[in-house]
Design a protein around this motif. Structure first.
Motif, mmCIF file in Angstrom:
data_model
loop_
_atom_site.group_PDB
_atom_site.id
_atom_site.type_symbol
_atom_site.label_atom_id
_atom_site.label_comp_id
_atom_site.label_asym_id
_atom_site.label_seq_id
_atom_site.Cartn_x
_atom_site.Cartn_y
_atom_site.Cartn_z
ATOM 1 N N GLY A 67 0.822 -1.207 0.000
ATOM 2 C CA GLY A 67 0.000 0.000 0.000
ATOM 3 C C GLY A 67 0.851 1.250 0.000
ATOM 4 O O GLY A 67 1.624 1.482 0.929
ATOM 5 N N GLY A 77 -0.161 4.435 0.230
ATOM 6 C CA GLY A 77 -0.994 5.570 0.634
ATOM 7 C C GLY A 77 -0.142 6.512 1.465
ATOM 8 O O GLY A 77 1.087 6.554 1.308
ATOM 9 N N LEU A 78 -0.789 7.251 2.374
ATOM 10 C CA LEU A 78 -0.040 8.186 3.209
ATOM 11 C C LEU A 78 0.977 7.444 4.078
ATOM 12 O O LEU A 78 2.137 7.840 4.178
ATOM 13 C CB LEU A 78 -1.019 8.942 4.135
ATOM 14 N N ALA A 79 0.557 6.348 4.693
ATOM 15 C CA ALA A 79 1.445 5.625 5.616
ATOM 16 C C ALA A 79 2.529 4.854 4.859
ATOM 17 O O ALA A 79 3.719 4.980 5.158
ATOM 18 C CB ALA A 79 0.619 4.672 6.479
ATOM 19 N N GLU A 109 1.728 -1.560 -4.767
ATOM 20 C CA GLU A 109 0.541 -0.693 -4.851
ATOM 21 C C GLU A 109 -0.329 -1.209 -5.989
ATOM 22 O O GLU A 109 0.140 -1.341 -7.119
ATOM 23 C CB GLU A 109 0.959 0.769 -5.066
ATOM 24 N N ARG A 134 -3.076 0.228 -7.302
ATOM 25 C CA ARG A 134 -3.590 1.213 -8.253
ATOM 26 C C ARG A 134 -2.525 1.526 -9.306
ATOM 27 O O ARG A 134 -1.341 1.450 -8.993
ATOM 28 C CB ARG A 134 -3.982 2.496 -7.509
ATOM 29 N N HIS A 176 -10.311 5.888 -4.051
ATOM 30 C CA HIS A 176 -9.233 6.558 -4.793
ATOM 31 C C HIS A 176 -9.622 6.751 -6.257
ATOM 32 O O HIS A 176 -10.412 5.991 -6.800
ATOM 33 C CB HIS A 176 -7.953 5.725 -4.728
ATOM 34 N N CYS A 203 -10.283 12.665 0.139
ATOM 35 C CA CYS A 203 -11.443 13.552 0.354
ATOM 36 C C CYS A 203 -10.966 14.996 0.400
ATOM 37 O O CYS A 203 -10.662 15.574 -0.628
ATOM 38 C CB CYS A 203 -12.135 13.107 1.634
ATOM 39 N N SER A 204 -10.860 15.566 1.580
ATOM 40 C CA SER A 204 -10.485 16.971 1.674
ATOM 41 C C SER A 204 -9.044 17.186 1.193
ATOM 42 O O SER A 204 -8.209 16.291 1.293
ATOM 43 C CB SER A 204 -10.609 17.397 3.136
ATOM 44 N N VAL A 259 -1.709 -7.264 -3.599
ATOM 45 C CA VAL A 259 -1.205 -8.386 -2.794
ATOM 46 C C VAL A 259 -2.420 -9.081 -2.193
ATOM 47 O O VAL A 259 -3.276 -8.428 -1.581
ATOM 48 C CB VAL A 259 -0.271 -7.873 -1.663
ATOM 49 N N SER A 311 -8.056 -3.900 -0.005
ATOM 50 C CA SER A 311 -8.778 -4.606 -1.075
ATOM 51 C C SER A 311 -9.436 -5.882 -0.557
ATOM 52 O O SER A 311 -8.916 -6.532 0.357
ATOM 53 C CB SER A 311 -7.813 -4.953 -2.212
ATOM 54 N N GLN A 343 -4.106 3.944 8.691
ATOM 55 C CA GLN A 343 -5.452 3.907 9.268
ATOM 56 C C GLN A 343 -5.891 2.499 9.680
ATOM 57 O O GLN A 343 -6.720 2.341 10.556
ATOM 58 C CB GLN A 343 -6.439 4.500 8.264
ATOM 59 N N GLY A 359 -7.057 9.854 10.096
ATOM 60 C CA GLY A 359 -6.647 11.151 9.554
ATOM 61 C C GLY A 359 -5.425 10.987 8.660
ATOM 62 O O GLY A 359 -4.629 10.067 8.846
ATOM 63 N N TYR A 360 -5.309 11.906 7.687
ATOM 64 C CA TYR A 360 -4.169 11.845 6.767
ATOM 65 C C TYR A 360 -2.846 11.906 7.532
ATOM 66 O O TYR A 360 -1.946 11.102 7.322
ATOM 67 C CB TYR A 360 -4.186 13.045 5.814
#
Ligand SMILES: Cc1cc2nc3c(=O)[nH]c(=O)nc-3n(C[C@H](O)[C@H](O)[C@H](O)COP(=O)(O)OP(=O)(O)OC[C@H]3O[C@@H](n4cnc5c(N)ncnc54)[C@H](O)[C@@H]3O)c2cc1C
Length: 435
Positions: free
Chosen positions: A7, A9-11, A30, A32, A40, A50-51, A120, A139, A337, A343-344
């Motif tokens: 993944g 993402g942010l983390a 990843e 995507r 996403h 989102c924001s 994965v 997923s 998360q 939170g981001y």
């Protein structure tokens, strides 16, 4: 040893970047853009779903303090945000495409990071170190494997949580302690008169909600009804449901109130309380407005809002140690998360923390817990060590930090002192224990 990160993402991006730039071999998986999640829209790493706001930069705000600590540890999220910044007052808001592109390219430039654009669905825990950072929209292909790895009871699929408020913001002059037919300090009861109840009910049924997809709606509603739906079924429905006063005698009147909102303790130290039965789809601004109709909660500091959306996360207090490693497979880490931070920035911060300790382990050192006086340390310690009952995802907030030794009355001054202490503590920690 190779570090496999699932993944980006942010983390996951923070893990891969912070290890990759130190020459550690990383394989970053990843899925995507080959396979998209329901939230996403692009193939970029660290996409903001989102924001476009990464919230405040002011250290007297919990999110601002979190950022200050992340900067001290080193954060690709914040480096990219700087380049993608758009004007937004005291908040750090970004052009989401520039931001995600910056993170993606920074990782692509690292020679020691191999990027594998695949989903994965299973992995061999013995093959190096694994970091699962697949986020709230993990997923469906990976879920059966995770269930097998963690046990059925340890994977939560829906985030149907009530709002949480800080103890110090509840008006205890009006509220009273006690369980139904007993005393005890596990519940705080907020009494309502008939007029107050009717005003609250009206605000609740009129408030705006976030729409959900039919499929999620059906699955979720089979498990628990949002409070506004119960309210819509009739004026007295709440009074005979989650707001029933049965067995709760207000010591000030010697009688059962017309209706009662109960708050349940959330943490071992009693700093946070959640509203019992208040899972809701109300928009956040609306939640604030409606909750303020409850006299004991007029000045309530809401540290997390009630939400109902699909959100995969694990029962971290049972499964993970304080370093976010699986107790039964210490070479499998979780970040983001999926661990129960929300939170981001919180997700990104947990990625930095995991990278820091993976790096230490690879250097032959023991992993380290971050000091609880820091926002990062107190958030991670809350999730793993301090939660009582079921874990509900948690944002950074000042209520998590241990109190100051001296009493400071002014709220702003208090936060400033807590923030200064946190930053000093983090600086000292990093001086003594550099990457
Ligand atoms: C609908 C929604 C809205 C949100 N809005 C906000 C907001 O406005 N502000 C805020 O602060 N927080 C928000 N959050 C909360 C949270 O901060 C974000 O979801 C954040 O992106 C979480 O970071 P993460 O790294 O844990 O997961 P993600 O950023 O989601 O990253 C996980 C990555 O893993 C990939 N992945 C998943 N499964 C696999 C697999 N099997 N194999 C390979 N790759 C996989 C995904 O494609 C994704 O890139 C929101 C959450 C949701 C669900």
């Amino acid at each position: 040893m190779i570090v496999n990160v699932i993944g980006a993402g942010l983390a996951g991006s923070e893990v891969a970047y912070n290890l990759g730039k130190r020459g550690i071999r990383v394989r970053l998986f990843e899925m995507r853009p080959k396979k998209m999640t329901e939230v996403h829209k692009t193939g970029y790493f660290a996409e903001l779903v989102c924001s476009n706001s990464l919230k405040s930069e002011d250290i007297t705000n919990a999110e601002g303090l979190l950022k200050a600590e992340m900067r001290l540890m080193g954060s690709i999220t914040l480096e990219a945000a700087e380049k993608a910044r758009v004007p937004s007052g005291k908040a750090l808001a970004v052009d989401r495409n520039i931001f995600a592109k910056e993170v993606t390219e920074a990782i692509e430039r690292l020679e020691s990071v191999e990027i594998i654009r695949e989903e994965v669905t299973e992995f061999d825990p013995e093959e190096g170190i694994w970091v699962v950072a697949t986020g709230p929209a993990t997923s469906n292909g990976l879920l059966p494997f995770l269930k097998k790895l963690l046990g059925d009871d340890f994977l939560f699929f829906f985030d149907a949580v009530s709002s949480i408020v800080t103890f110090e913001s509840i008006d205890m002059e009006r509220a009273f302690w006690g369980d139904r037919f007993g005393k005890g300090k596990d519940y705080i009861n907020c009494p309502l008169t008939k007029e107050e109840y009717e005003e609250f009910w009206k605000a609740l049924v009129e408030a705006e909600v976030i729409e959900m997809e039919d499929f999620d709606r059906k699955l979720l509603f089979e498990r628990c009804q949002p409070i506004e739906e119960i309210a819509r079924s009739g004026k007295d429905a709440l009074r005979y449901g989650p707001l029933r006063p049965t067995g709760l005698v207000d010591p000030r009147t010697g009688k059962e109130p017309y209706a009662v909102i109960q708050l349940r303790r959330e943490d071992k130290e009693g700093r946070f309380y959640s509203l019992v039965g208040f899972q809701t789809r109300l928009k956040w601004g609306e939640q604030k407005r409606v909750l303020r109709k409850i006299p004991c909660l007029r000045n309530a500091e809401i540290v997390r809002y009630g939400v109902m959306h699909r959100n995969v996360y694990i029962n971290s207090p049972e499964l993970l140690d304080i370093f976010f490693r699986l107790k039964k497979h210490p070479n499998i880490f979780f970040a983001g998360q999926i661990t129960g931070v929300e939170g981001y920035m919180e997700s990104a911060a947990s990625g930095i923390y995991v990278a820091y300790n993976v790096h230490r382990i690879l250097k032959g050192l023991s992993p380290l817990k971050l000091p609880e006086e820091t926002m990062m340390g107190s958030l991670f310690s809350y999730i793993i060590e301090k939660v009582e009952g079921d874990l509900k995802p948690m944002y950074a907030n000042f209520g998590l930090l241990p109190p100051l030794k001296v009493r400071v009355k002014d709220k702003f001054e208090k936060r400033k002192k807590l923030a200064e202490r946190a930053i000093e503590t983090m600086k000292k920690f990093l001086e003594e224990n550099p990457w």
